[in-house]
Design a protein around this motif. Structure first.
Motif, PDB file in Angstrom:
ATOM      1  N   LYS A   1       0.818  -1.210   0.000  1.00  0.00           N
ATOM      2  CA  LYS A   1       0.000   0.000   0.000  1.00  0.00           C
ATOM      3  C   LYS A   1       0.849   1.256   0.000  1.00  0.00           C
ATOM      4  CE  LYS A   1      -3.537   0.261   2.588  1.00  0.00           C
ATOM      5  NZ  LYS A   1      -4.535   0.292   3.688  1.00  0.00           N
ATOM      6  N   ASP A   2       0.161   2.378  -0.224  1.00  0.00           N
ATOM      7  CA  ASP A   2       0.763   3.713  -0.112  1.00  0.00           C
ATOM      8  C   ASP A   2       2.024   3.836  -0.965  1.00  0.00           C
ATOM      9  OD1 ASP A   2      -1.241   4.247   1.716  1.00  0.00           O
ATOM     10  OD2 ASP A   2       0.015   3.824   3.463  1.00  0.00           O
ATOM     11  N   SER A   3       1.988   3.269  -2.158  1.00  0.00           N
ATOM     12  CA  SER A   3       3.173   3.297  -3.008  1.00  0.00           C
ATOM     13  C   SER A   3       3.414   4.695  -3.548  1.00  0.00           C
ATOM     14  CB  SER A   3       3.036   2.307  -4.164  1.00  0.00           C
ATOM     15  OG  SER A   3       1.955   2.661  -5.006  1.00  0.00           O
ATOM     16  N   GLU A   4       4.664   5.042  -3.667  1.00  0.00           N
ATOM     17  CA  GLU A   4       5.059   6.297  -4.300  1.00  0.00           C
ATOM     18  C   GLU A   4       6.336   6.085  -5.081  1.00  0.00           C
ATOM     19  OE1 GLU A   4       5.977   9.470  -1.643  1.00  0.00           O
ATOM     20  OE2 GLU A   4       7.430   8.314  -0.475  1.00  0.00           O
ATOM     21  N   VAL A   5       6.428   6.744  -6.227  1.00  0.00           N
ATOM     22  CA  VAL A   5       7.608   6.705  -7.076  1.00  0.00           C
ATOM     23  C   VAL A   5       8.009   8.155  -7.332  1.00  0.00           C
ATOM     24  CG1 VAL A   5       8.608   5.980  -9.271  1.00  0.00           C
ATOM     25  CG2 VAL A   5       6.856   4.554  -8.163  1.00  0.00           C
ATOM     26  N   VAL A   6       9.179   8.544  -6.848  1.00  0.00           N
ATOM     27  CA  VAL A   6       9.618   9.937  -6.929  1.00  0.00           C
ATOM     28  C   VAL A   6      10.920   9.992  -7.718  1.00  0.00           C
ATOM     29  CG1 VAL A   6      10.297  11.985  -5.631  1.00  0.00           C
ATOM     30  CG2 VAL A   6       8.543  10.447  -4.699  1.00  0.00           C
ATOM     31  N   PHE A   7      10.894  10.671  -8.861  1.00  0.00           N
ATOM     32  CA  PHE A   7      12.103  10.828  -9.659  1.00  0.00           C
ATOM     33  C   PHE A   7      13.106  11.712  -8.912  1.00  0.00           C
ATOM     34  CE2 PHE A   7       9.483  10.441 -13.829  1.00  0.00           C
ATOM     35  CZ  PHE A   7       9.497   9.060 -13.705  1.00  0.00           C
ATOM     36  N   THR A   8      14.398  11.353  -9.039  1.00  0.00           N
ATOM     37  CA  THR A   8      15.446  12.125  -8.381  1.00  0.00           C
ATOM     38  C   THR A   8      16.459  12.724  -9.352  1.00  0.00           C
ATOM     39  OG1 THR A   8      16.697  10.074  -7.995  1.00  0.00           O
ATOM     40  CG2 THR A   8      15.266  10.849  -6.209  1.00  0.00           C
ATOM     41  N   GLN A   9      16.729  12.028 -10.453  1.00  0.00           N
ATOM     42  CA  GLN A   9      17.736  12.521 -11.392  1.00  0.00           C
ATOM     43  C   GLN A   9      17.540  11.822 -12.738  1.00  0.00           C
ATOM     44  OE1 GLN A   9      21.672  12.333  -9.752  1.00  0.00           O
ATOM     45  NE2 GLN A   9      22.681  13.164 -11.534  1.00  0.00           N
ATOM     46  N   GLU A  10      17.822  12.533 -13.829  1.00  0.00           N
ATOM     47  CA  GLU A  10      17.689  11.916 -15.148  1.00  0.00           C
ATOM     48  C   GLU A  10      18.821  10.920 -15.388  1.00  0.00           C
ATOM     49  OE1 GLU A  10      16.222  13.665 -19.245  1.00  0.00           O
ATOM     50  OE2 GLU A  10      18.368  14.074 -19.009  1.00  0.00           O
ATOM     51  N   ALA A  11      18.453   9.728 -15.850  1.00  0.00           N
ATOM     52  CA  ALA A  11      19.435   8.703 -16.199  1.00  0.00           C
ATOM     53  C   ALA A  11      19.597   8.564 -17.701  1.00  0.00           C
ATOM     54  CB  ALA A  11      19.026   7.355 -15.595  1.00  0.00           C
ATOM     55  N   ALA A  12      18.537   8.844 -18.437  1.00  0.00           N
ATOM     56  CA  ALA A  12      18.522   8.840 -19.904  1.00  0.00           C
ATOM     57  C   ALA A  12      17.245   9.560 -20.298  1.00  0.00           C
ATOM     58  CB  ALA A  12      18.551   7.415 -20.456  1.00  0.00           C
ATOM     59  N   ASP A  13      17.073   9.813 -21.587  1.00  0.00           N
ATOM     60  CA  ASP A  13      15.872  10.507 -22.039  1.00  0.00           C
ATOM     61  C   ASP A  13      14.629   9.720 -21.654  1.00  0.00           C
ATOM     62  OD1 ASP A  13      14.056  12.138 -23.389  1.00  0.00           O
ATOM     63  OD2 ASP A  13      14.289  11.010 -25.249  1.00  0.00           O
ATOM     64  N   GLY A  14      13.813  10.291 -20.766  1.00  0.00           N
ATOM     65  CA  GLY A  14      12.589   9.636 -20.339  1.00  0.00           C
ATOM     66  C   GLY A  14      12.767   8.610 -19.245  1.00  0.00           C
ATOM     67  N   LEU A  15      13.988   8.430 -18.745  1.00  0.00           N
ATOM     68  CA  LEU A  15      14.259   7.509 -17.633  1.00  0.00           C
ATOM     69  C   LEU A  15      14.984   8.258 -16.519  1.00  0.00           C
ATOM     70  CD1 LEU A  15      14.922   5.526 -20.440  1.00  0.00           C
ATOM     71  CD2 LEU A  15      14.513   3.917 -18.576  1.00  0.00           C
ATOM     72  N   HIS A  16      14.680   7.875 -15.278  1.00  0.00           N
ATOM     73  CA  HIS A  16      15.184   8.612 -14.134  1.00  0.00           C
ATOM     74  C   HIS A  16      15.577   7.650 -13.012  1.00  0.00           C
ATOM     75  CE1 HIS A  16      13.268  12.331 -15.778  1.00  0.00           C
ATOM     76  NE2 HIS A  16      12.428  11.433 -16.275  1.00  0.00           N
ATOM     77  N   THR A  17      16.580   8.042 -12.238  1.00  0.00           N
ATOM     78  CA  THR A  17      16.755   7.375 -10.956  1.00  0.00           C
ATOM     79  C   THR A  17      15.579   7.812 -10.084  1.00  0.00           C
ATOM     80  OG1 THR A  17      18.123   9.171 -10.059  1.00  0.00           O
ATOM     81  CG2 THR A  17      19.264   7.372 -11.180  1.00  0.00           C
ATOM     82  N   ALA A  18      15.138   6.930  -9.211  1.00  0.00           N
ATOM     83  CA  ALA A  18      13.923   7.217  -8.451  1.00  0.00           C
ATOM     84  C   ALA A  18      13.967   6.554  -7.087  1.00  0.00           C
ATOM     85  CB  ALA A  18      12.693   6.725  -9.222  1.00  0.00           C
ATOM     86  N   VAL A  19      13.167   7.103  -6.195  1.00  0.00           N
ATOM     87  CA  VAL A  19      12.922   6.533  -4.884  1.00  0.00           C
ATOM     88  C   VAL A  19      11.541   5.895  -4.920  1.00  0.00           C
ATOM     89  CG1 VAL A  19      12.420   7.116  -2.478  1.00  0.00           C
ATOM     90  CG2 VAL A  19      14.398   8.129  -3.633  1.00  0.00           C
ATOM     91  N   ILE A  20      11.459   4.645  -4.465  1.00  0.00           N
ATOM     92  CA  ILE A  20      10.181   3.923  -4.440  1.00  0.00           C
ATOM     93  C   ILE A  20       9.909   3.484  -3.007  1.00  0.00           C
ATOM     94  CG2 ILE A  20       8.879   1.932  -5.286  1.00  0.00           C
ATOM     95  CD1 ILE A  20      11.924   2.968  -7.231  1.00  0.00           C
ATOM     96  N   ARG A  21       8.741   3.837  -2.508  1.00  0.00           N
ATOM     97  CA  ARG A  21       8.349   3.423  -1.161  1.00  0.00           C
ATOM     98  C   ARG A  21       6.970   2.774  -1.197  1.00  0.00           C
ATOM     99  NH1 ARG A  21      10.358   8.756  -0.160  1.00  0.00           N
ATOM    100  NH2 ARG A  21      12.225   8.797   1.166  1.00  0.00           N
ATOM    101  N   ALA A  22       6.743   1.839  -0.287  1.00  0.00           N
ATOM    102  CA  ALA A  22       5.439   1.219  -0.098  1.00  0.00           C
ATOM    103  C   ALA A  22       5.486   0.486   1.240  1.00  0.00           C
ATOM    104  CB  ALA A  22       5.097   0.259  -1.236  1.00  0.00           C
ATOM    105  N   ARG A  23       4.345  -0.007   1.674  1.00  0.00           N
ATOM    106  CA  ARG A  23       4.318  -0.734   2.946  1.00  0.00           C
ATOM    107  C   ARG A  23       3.343  -1.897   2.867  1.00  0.00           C
ATOM    108  NH1 ARG A  23      -0.033   0.362   6.341  1.00  0.00           N
ATOM    109  NH2 ARG A  23      -1.442   1.974   5.558  1.00  0.00           N
ATOM    110  N   LYS A  24       3.578  -2.885   3.727  1.00  0.00           N
ATOM    111  CA  LYS A  24       2.669  -4.023   3.845  1.00  0.00           C
ATOM    112  C   LYS A  24       1.651  -3.695   4.931  1.00  0.00           C
ATOM    113  CE  LYS A  24       2.666  -9.064   4.420  1.00  0.00           C
ATOM    114  NZ  LYS A  24       3.540 -10.272   4.521  1.00  0.00           N
ATOM    115  N   PRO A  25       0.364  -3.769   4.623  1.00  0.00           N
ATOM    116  CA  PRO A  25      -0.626  -3.398   5.640  1.00  0.00           C
ATOM    117  C   PRO A  25      -0.616  -4.353   6.821  1.00  0.00           C
ATOM    118  CG  PRO A  25      -1.685  -4.390   3.723  1.00  0.00           C
ATOM    119  CD  PRO A  25      -0.242  -4.181   3.348  1.00  0.00           C
ATOM    120  N   VAL A  26      -1.032  -3.841   7.963  1.00  0.00           N
ATOM    121  CA  VAL A  26      -1.199  -4.713   9.118  1.00  0.00           C
ATOM    122  C   VAL A  26      -2.431  -5.563   8.891  1.00  0.00           C
ATOM    123  CG1 VAL A  26      -0.063  -3.115  10.688  1.00  0.00           C
ATOM    124  CG2 VAL A  26      -2.530  -2.949  10.353  1.00  0.00           C
TER     125      VAL A  26
END
Length: 265
Positions: free
Chosen positions: A223-248
């Motif tokens: 749940k609560d997934s997020e994908v946040v771009f941090t820096q360009e790696a190539a045209d249209g591709l980025h390094t990114a931070v991905i977060r999510a959690r397993k619900p209780v």
């Protein structure tokens, strides 16, 4: 899977093994092995990391595209799993963050990387790290084992990403979370367009799109997934931070939230 696609998959796996064996050899010889862009990948992602945090050889051996031990906001006493632990930098940093009451598992599929990580861990004098040999598609740990999963530019290399996400959900404890650094494509790029921009072993051709990432996370109940771009790696591709959690257990989905198996995009 057709015979042709099986042959292609087998060749890609061998290409990845050969590529990262060579990177381990470069690190063993004392050279830096970041790839493909030293301004985006490798030690560049670890500003402020000094010899008191990790051996210089571990930093130089980094092949990642971020600092997932910081992304995951690790806390003392937690159990952490690093998918694709490579030369050991992220397990060492994680072990320092979780402290002596915590535990860090480092999983890698190459003997050469595990040997390199073992030496770096010994140099760092850490005793709360366990290295495991295996693949991220079949994690050699029981269900509900870990509080946090980290990974640094490795999931894009997998040829069976649904299996990776299923395994992450399986080994996470209730309420556990993921904090991943990876290369992610903009949704506008097709798989063919991603492949035009770089090779599979170089973390480009196998990158998921934002929508694909969120849907795979949702499909296994995270749940609560997020994908946040941090820096360009190539045209249209980025390094990114991905977060999510397993619900209780018995946690209900929030109104409007992406449900397992549903579309997130």
């Amino acid at each position: 899977m057709t015979e042709t696609s099986a042959d292609t998959a087998g060749q890609l796996r061998e290409d990845v093994r050969a590529y990262y064996r060579a990177k381990a050899a470069e690190a063993e010889s004392g050279g830096a092995c970041c790839s493909p862009d030293p301004d985006t990948f490798g030690p560049a992602a670890y500003s402020g990391i000094g010899p008191d945090s990790a051996p210089g050889s571990a930093l130089l051996a980094s092949l990642g595209c971020g600092n997932p031990s910081a992304v995951a906001e690790l806390r003392e006493g937690e159990t952490v799993l690093d998918l694709g632990s490579g030369g050991g930098l992220d397990v060492i940093l994680s072990a320092r963050r979780v402290g002596p009451d915590g535990l860090v598992f480092g999983l890698d599929f190459l003997e050469e990387m595990l040997a390199l990580a073992g030496r770096n861990i010994a140099d760092a004098e850490m005793d709360n790290i366990v290295l495991l040999k295996g693949t991220i598609e079949a994690i050699p740990l029981p269900a509900g084992t870990v509080d946090v999963i980290i990974s640094n530019c490795v999931i894009n290399l997998s040829l069976d990403k649904p299996a990776v996400f299923a395994e992450m959900a399986r080994v996470l404890a209730s309420g556990g979370r993921i904090g991943i650094s990876d290369v992610v494509a903009e949704d506008r790029l097709s798989a063919a367009q991603r492949a035009e921009r770089g090779g599979h072993s170089q973390c480009i051709a196998g990158a998921l799109s934002v929508c694909e990432y969120k849907e795979l996370l949702s499909a296994v109940g995270l749940k609560d997934s997020e994908v946040v771009f941090t820096q360009e790696a190539a045209d249209g591709l980025h390094t990114a931070v991905i977060r999510a959690r397993k619900p209780v257990q018995n946690e209900a989905a929030a109104p409007g939230e992406c449900t397992p198996g549903g579309s997130c995009c």
